[in-house]
Design a protein around this motif. Structure first.
Motif, PDB file in Angstrom:
ATOM      1  N   LEU A 177      25.658 -88.825 -43.574  1.00  0.00           N
ATOM      2  CA  LEU A 177      24.322 -88.498 -43.662  1.00  0.00           C
ATOM      3  C   LEU A 177      23.391 -89.984 -43.680  1.00  0.00           C
ATOM      4  O   LEU A 177      22.716 -90.592 -43.109  1.00  0.00           O
ATOM      5  N   TRP A 178      24.164 -90.557 -44.841  1.00  0.00           N
ATOM      6  CA  TRP A 178      23.611 -92.042 -45.485  1.00  0.00           C
ATOM      7  C   TRP A 178      23.819 -93.034 -44.201  1.00  0.00           C
ATOM      8  O   TRP A 178      23.099 -93.863 -43.706  1.00  0.00           O
ATOM      9  N   ALA A 200      24.149 -92.003 -40.708  1.00  0.00           N
ATOM     10  CA  ALA A 200      23.342 -91.868 -39.842  1.00  0.00           C
ATOM     11  C   ALA A 200      21.988 -92.120 -39.941  1.00  0.00           C
ATOM     12  O   ALA A 200      21.393 -92.723 -38.941  1.00  0.00           O
ATOM     13  N   LEU A 201      21.591 -92.141 -41.206  1.00  0.00           N
ATOM     14  CA  LEU A 201      20.033 -92.615 -41.430  1.00  0.00           C
ATOM     15  C   LEU A 201      20.062 -93.954 -41.727  1.00  0.00           C
ATOM     16  O   LEU A 201      18.713 -94.644 -41.533  1.00  0.00           O
ATOM     17  N   ARG A 206      13.136 -88.338 -44.304  1.00  0.00           N
ATOM     18  CA  ARG A 206      13.866 -88.552 -43.539  1.00  0.00           C
ATOM     19  C   ARG A 206      15.132 -87.816 -43.434  1.00  0.00           C
ATOM     20  O   ARG A 206      15.723 -87.384 -42.236  1.00  0.00           O
ATOM     21  N   ALA A 207      15.660 -87.649 -44.683  1.00  0.00           N
ATOM     22  CA  ALA A 207      16.786 -86.969 -44.731  1.00  0.00           C
ATOM     23  C   ALA A 207      16.685 -85.593 -44.415  1.00  0.00           C
ATOM     24  O   ALA A 207      17.373 -84.805 -43.784  1.00  0.00           O
ATOM     25  N   CYS A 208      15.517 -84.966 -44.807  1.00  0.00           N
ATOM     26  CA  CYS A 208      15.354 -83.518 -44.559  1.00  0.00           C
ATOM     27  C   CYS A 208      14.919 -83.255 -43.226  1.00  0.00           C
ATOM     28  O   CYS A 208      15.205 -82.101 -42.750  1.00  0.00           O
ATOM     29  N   ALA A 209      14.392 -84.307 -42.366  1.00  0.00           N
ATOM     30  CA  ALA A 209      13.938 -84.067 -41.139  1.00  0.00           C
ATOM     31  C   ALA A 209      15.242 -84.068 -40.270  1.00  0.00           C
ATOM     32  O   ALA A 209      15.077 -83.986 -38.982  1.00  0.00           O
ATOM     33  N   HIS A 210      16.432 -84.842 -40.646  1.00  0.00           N
ATOM     34  CA  HIS A 210      17.470 -84.959 -39.780  1.00  0.00           C
ATOM     35  C   HIS A 210      18.184 -83.792 -39.320  1.00  0.00           C
ATOM     36  O   HIS A 210      18.098 -82.667 -40.226  1.00  0.00           O
ATOM     37  N   PRO A 211      18.508 -83.587 -38.050  1.00  0.00           N
ATOM     38  CA  PRO A 211      19.060 -82.181 -37.423  1.00  0.00           C
ATOM     39  C   PRO A 211      20.272 -81.820 -38.596  1.00  0.00           C
ATOM     40  O   PRO A 211      21.189 -82.680 -38.635  1.00  0.00           O
ATOM     41  N   THR A 267      20.725 -80.566 -41.530  1.00  0.00           N
ATOM     42  CA  THR A 267      20.480 -80.849 -43.066  1.00  0.00           C
ATOM     43  C   THR A 267      19.997 -79.442 -43.775  1.00  0.00           C
ATOM     44  O   THR A 267      19.396 -78.820 -43.254  1.00  0.00           O
TER      45      THR A 267
END
Length: 574
Positions: A193-194, A196-197, A219-224, A226
């Motif tokens: 995830l790090w 990808a972001l 941004r982390a919470c909005a990532h598909p 998560t």
């Protein structure tokens, strides 16, 4: 990236000669509490321009797998330093501490690994705390400094008593687990995830990074895909080190305004904290009382329908709660205000904390599962020599829930013994719902006035005596009641009604509940913690909730009465 560790923590440090060694100590195996074999931990400290620079050799005694990266061209913002540290990480789960002056609670790393094991793409966010009597930018105005903080840590015997940090700190935001979340200064994400972001956004180049850390959480919470995991009962604790945001109130406020403007310029929208409740994961934030193991609890509960006694509060805690209740009743001749007859935890912060107390929640989750809500709470208070009593009944009669995955935790605030009308139960009677009727008895303490239609054989009844600070747990279908107080001691207890997180109302009512652990899967409206004792906003919300609650209970009473009448007629006809 080849993962050679289980877990990595990236820490940014600048001029933290006093604070950083404590931070690192709080990550060491001698401090962190693990249930089994400790995770293989990699720690990366990124020195962002300290004088003298951080040296790994100075921390060798801690036994950490420690790498120190010195930024050759340190920037005013920590973003470049964070991203440089992320590039060196060699673990599938990576946490970033944008501020290296933070002490970890003793179970933080175990809680983080637990969360990562339960969710494929977790966003793990422990709450932020600050050492001292109030937020540090305010405490500094009344003399709080590093010397005072050193004495404060010594007063709790830190590092030997790590969980006592909660007793000498304040939460940076609302400590209730479902409040809007601005940021976490110990943010853990999977390495994938790090990647990808793209790490932290270099556009946040102002001194201190402004909203770089809140932006990362958003941004982390909005990532598909998560799942936000809010850790409760673990956290990080900020040490005072003279930073602007924690040492000067005016500059701190001005900094927030400027950060908000910068965020708007970068993102084109105003900043909004994360409001998704996500998954609540609790661990103990205090030294736990000795409890039976979960398998024993489940076996006793399945067989008998109740468990008692369980020690959950020490003498000082229960004395303080009783004194608070006595104070509230003093103006009414010792009787509690009517508003406290139901869901008192929504009006009294100390009772909100009690509903979430880890030594209560632990046994409850063992019996109901990880997802748990509080559906109600109420006092049962009997003065000596009064006729008040509780008829034989089952709690489930008027609750209006789709199945009996609910229980009552009854906490004694005073001695509860035979003479003053302790709880009495019929062991093993929790199998089926039975018919009830209106007892037509003004001394019956039950809100619905109910009593079992069938008689109870006294030979099957067991007293459940409790001492102050002890708890009993009983199934919502267990037959129970209590006699009048014929003794000389007051008998007072606080009953908390817990339900499984996926329960729904029989009529799909949009009812209210308090999220205690895990998730709400039943569609309840989430209740909020009171900001202070009986504060006006909490009283307004409480009134709205009780009107809905009473509507549901009254409907269930009427439907149960109609059903019982019809059944009686059918029996008579045959």
């Amino acid at each position: 990236m080849t993962a050679s560790r289980d877990l990595c923590v990236v820490i940014v440090a600048h001029q933290m000669q006093r604070e950083l060694p404590r931070t690192l100590l709080s990550l060491s195996e001698s401090y962190q509490q693990w249930r089994g074999t400790p995770a293989r931990l990699q720690v990366i400290v990124v020195d962002n321009g300290s004088t003298p620079p951080v040296a790994a050799a100075d921390q060798a005694a801690l036994g950490l797998d420690l790498t120190v990266l010195t930024m050759e061209a340190p920037q005013p913002s920590p973003v470049a330093a964070i991203n440089a540290g992320l590039a060196l990480a060699r673990a599938p789960l990576i946490g970033v501490w944008i501020d290296g002056a933070r002490l970890a609670s003793p179970g933080l790393l175990q809680a983080v690994t637990d969360a990562a094991a339960r969710h494929p793409m977790p966003v793990i966010a422990p709450l932020n705390w600050q050492l001292g009597p109030q937020r540090q930018y305010m405490a500094s105005q009344i003399g709080y400094d590093q010397a005072v903080e050193d004495a404060l840590l010594a007063s709790i015997g830190w590092p030997d008593n790590g969980y006592d940090l909660f007793d000498i700190a304040v939460c940076e935001t609302q400590p209730q687990p479902t409040a809007p979340l601005l940021e976490s200064n110990a943010l853990f994400l999977p390495a994938a995830l790090w990647q990808a972001l793209g790490g932290y956004d270099p556009a946040f180049s102002a001194p201190g990074g402004e909203f770089a850390n809140p932006d990362m959480l958003v941004r982390a919470c909005a990532h598909p895909g998560t799942q936000l995991v809010r850790l409760v009962g673990e956290g990080t604790f900020h040490q005072f080190h003279g930073g602007v945001s924690t040492s000067d109130q005016v500059q701190a406020a001005q900094g927030v305004k400027e950060a908000s403007r910068s965020y708007y310029r970068l993102r084109g929208v105003p900043f909004q904290p994360v409001r998704d409740i996500g998954h609540i994961q609790r661990r103990k934030a205090s030294k736990p009382m000795q409890q039976p193991n979960p398998d024993t609890l489940r076996q006793r509960y399945a067989r008998d329908g109740y468990i008692a006694p369980l020690r959950i509060l020490d003498t000082a805690r229960v004395d303080a709660l009783r004194a608070l209740v006595d104070k509230l009743g003093a103006a009414r001749g010792g009787r509690l205000p009517p508003a406290l007859n139901m869901k008192a935890h929504l009006l009294i912060p100390e009772l909100w904390d009690l509903v979430h107390h880890p030594d209560i929640v632990g046994p409850v989750t063992a019996l109901l599962g990880e997802d748990v809500l509080c559906w109600g709470s109420s006092f049962f208070d009997k003065a000596p020599g009064t006729a008040d009593h509780v008829h034989w009944h089952q709690d489930s009669t008027y609750w209006g829930l789709e199945r009996p995955d609910a229980l009552t935790a009854w906490i004694a605030f005073t001695p509860s013994i035979g003479e003053n009308g302790c709880l009495r139960v019929v062991p093993g009677s929790h199998g089926a719902q039975m018919r009830h009727r209106d007892a037509q008895d003004p001394a019956n303490m039950l809100g619905g006035g109910e009593v079992l239609c069938d008689a109870v054989d006294e030979a099957t009844v067991v007293d459940v005596p409790l001492q102050p600070g002890e708890m009993s747990i009983h199934h919502q279908r267990l037959i129970h009641g209590s006699r009048p107080n014929t003794g000389s001691l007051r008998r007072m207890g606080f009953a908390i009604r817990y339900i499984a997180g996926d329960l729904k109302g029989l009529k799909n009512d949009q009812s209210y509940a308090t999220l205690v652990n895990g998730r709400d899967l039943g569609g309840f409206v989430m209740e909020q913690a009171p900001r202070s004792l009986m504060d006006p906003e909490a009283l307004r919300r409480h009134g709205t909730i009780l009107r809905k609650f009473n509507t549901i209970i009254r409907r269930e009473i009427d439907e149960h009465a109609a059903s019982s009448t019809a059944e009686a007629h059918d029996t008579a006809d045959t």
